[in-house]
Design an enzyme around this catalytic site. Structure first.
Site, mmCIF file in Angstrom:
data_model
loop_
_atom_site.group_PDB
_atom_site.id
_atom_site.type_symbol
_atom_site.label_atom_id
_atom_site.label_comp_id
_atom_site.label_asym_id
_atom_site.label_seq_id
_atom_site.Cartn_x
_atom_site.Cartn_y
_atom_site.Cartn_z
ATOM 1 N N ASP A 47 -3.184 2.390 6.097
ATOM 2 C CA ASP A 47 -2.768 1.405 5.095
ATOM 3 C C ASP A 47 -3.526 1.653 3.802
ATOM 4 O OD1 ASP A 47 -2.080 -0.720 3.520
ATOM 5 O OD2 ASP A 47 -2.374 -2.242 5.064
ATOM 6 N N HIS A 52 -6.523 -3.345 -1.303
ATOM 7 C CA HIS A 52 -7.733 -3.384 -0.496
ATOM 8 C C HIS A 52 -8.850 -2.488 -1.040
ATOM 9 C CE1 HIS A 52 -5.154 -5.540 2.211
ATOM 10 N NE2 HIS A 52 -4.342 -4.522 2.303
#
Length: 291
Positions: free
Chosen positions: A188, A193
């Site tokens: 991911d 993030h």
């Protein structure tokens, strides 16, 4: 481009071949914070290849590549701005334990699209099977801000009542400052993030932890605390993502064991909050089914 729910629902299933081995499993476990203390025999089950077993939530990253919430954006009719997309929930059903090394065919399709008024909610279901049959079924709930209002079904709204009585166990798990950076290596690579500028555009003060990382950390806490570390006993796991976690914070996991009326199967109900922010909830409706 705006969401076209009818097109997304009518889109053909997408099939992909996935494969994984011990290195992938170990990286995933390390991304969840496993291996502390490094010499603890209970942690070596997650980090040492000669003792390795697989935490079932590994299924959400098996084979690498983007997670369901990102794969959903490649479905015809669902290609909206990623900055307006959040992972709203995840469910997983295990048909048998996930092997340490494997290869499977994973087939994904949008099975539902709900109109929440100011937002849309898509359900992306993925079914994985190998030469011996079904392995797991997972569903990712994809929340799309600003994409509602087309007059569609609002979908289910009932929520389970909170567990009653004092919890059977309470544990705390600290999220390392670099944990989101490490977890990204499982597949991911969403800049939410890691990139402060992208996180700000999405409305966050700084990069946030992956919801699926919180999801895996909570499952590990349940397995280690109430299932004697026996990951193969897990048969299902579901949770809704209700808040964000920032690297450096501490998760507080409360657990209630519930035995089913017939047979040896049972459930673990959990609440997951951030200890340093007045127990703000980050996972809700969290249930582990076990045998």
């Amino acid at each position: 481009m705006p969401l076209d729910a009818a097109t997304a629902l009518a889109a053909a299933p997408v099939s992909r071949e996935i494969a994984w081995g011990p290195d992938d499993v170990q990286l995933y476990h390390l991304g969840l914070g496993a291996g502390v203390p490094a010499t603890d025999p209970r942690e070596l089950r997650y980090t040492l290849e000669t003792r390795l077993h697989v935490l079932p939530s590994f299924a959400t990253v098996a084979g690498g590549g983007p997670p369901g919430v990102i794969r959903a954006l490649s479905v015809p009719g669902a290609g909206v701005d990623p900055a307006r997309v959040l992972h709203a929930g995840q469910s997983l059903t295990l048909h048998r334990p996930v092997p340490v090394r494997g290869a499977a065919t994973a087939v994904s399709r949008v099975t539902a699209a709900y109109d929440k008024g100011t937002a849309a909610l898509l359900v992306l279901r993925t079914e994985a099977a190998d030469a011996d049959g079904p392995l797991w079924t997972e569903e990712a709930l994809v929340h799309m801000r600003g994409e509602g209002g087309w007059g569609g079904d609002r979908g289910p709204s009932g929520r389970p009542a909170p567990p009653a009585g004092p919890p059977d166990a309470v544990v705390e798990r600290t999220v390392r400052e670099d944990q989101a950076l490490l977890y990204r290596l499982t597949g991911d690579r969403n800049p939410l993030h890691a990139d402060p500028g992208f996180a700000a555009r999405a409305g966050f003060g700084r990069p946030v932890l992956h919801g699926l990382c919180t999801y895996g950390m909570a499952l590990k806490a349940a397995v280690d605390t109430l299932l004697d570390g026996e990951a193969g006993r897990v048969r299902s796991y579901t949770a809704r993502f209700t808040g964000v976690v920032y690297p450096g914070e501490t998760l507080r996991v409360r657990m209630w064991r519930q035995q089913e009326q017939e047979g040896p199967q049972g459930r673990i109900r959990m609440t997951v909050t951030v200890a340093g922010r007045e127990d703000v909830p980050v996972l809700a409706g969290t249930t582990v089914g076990y045998r």
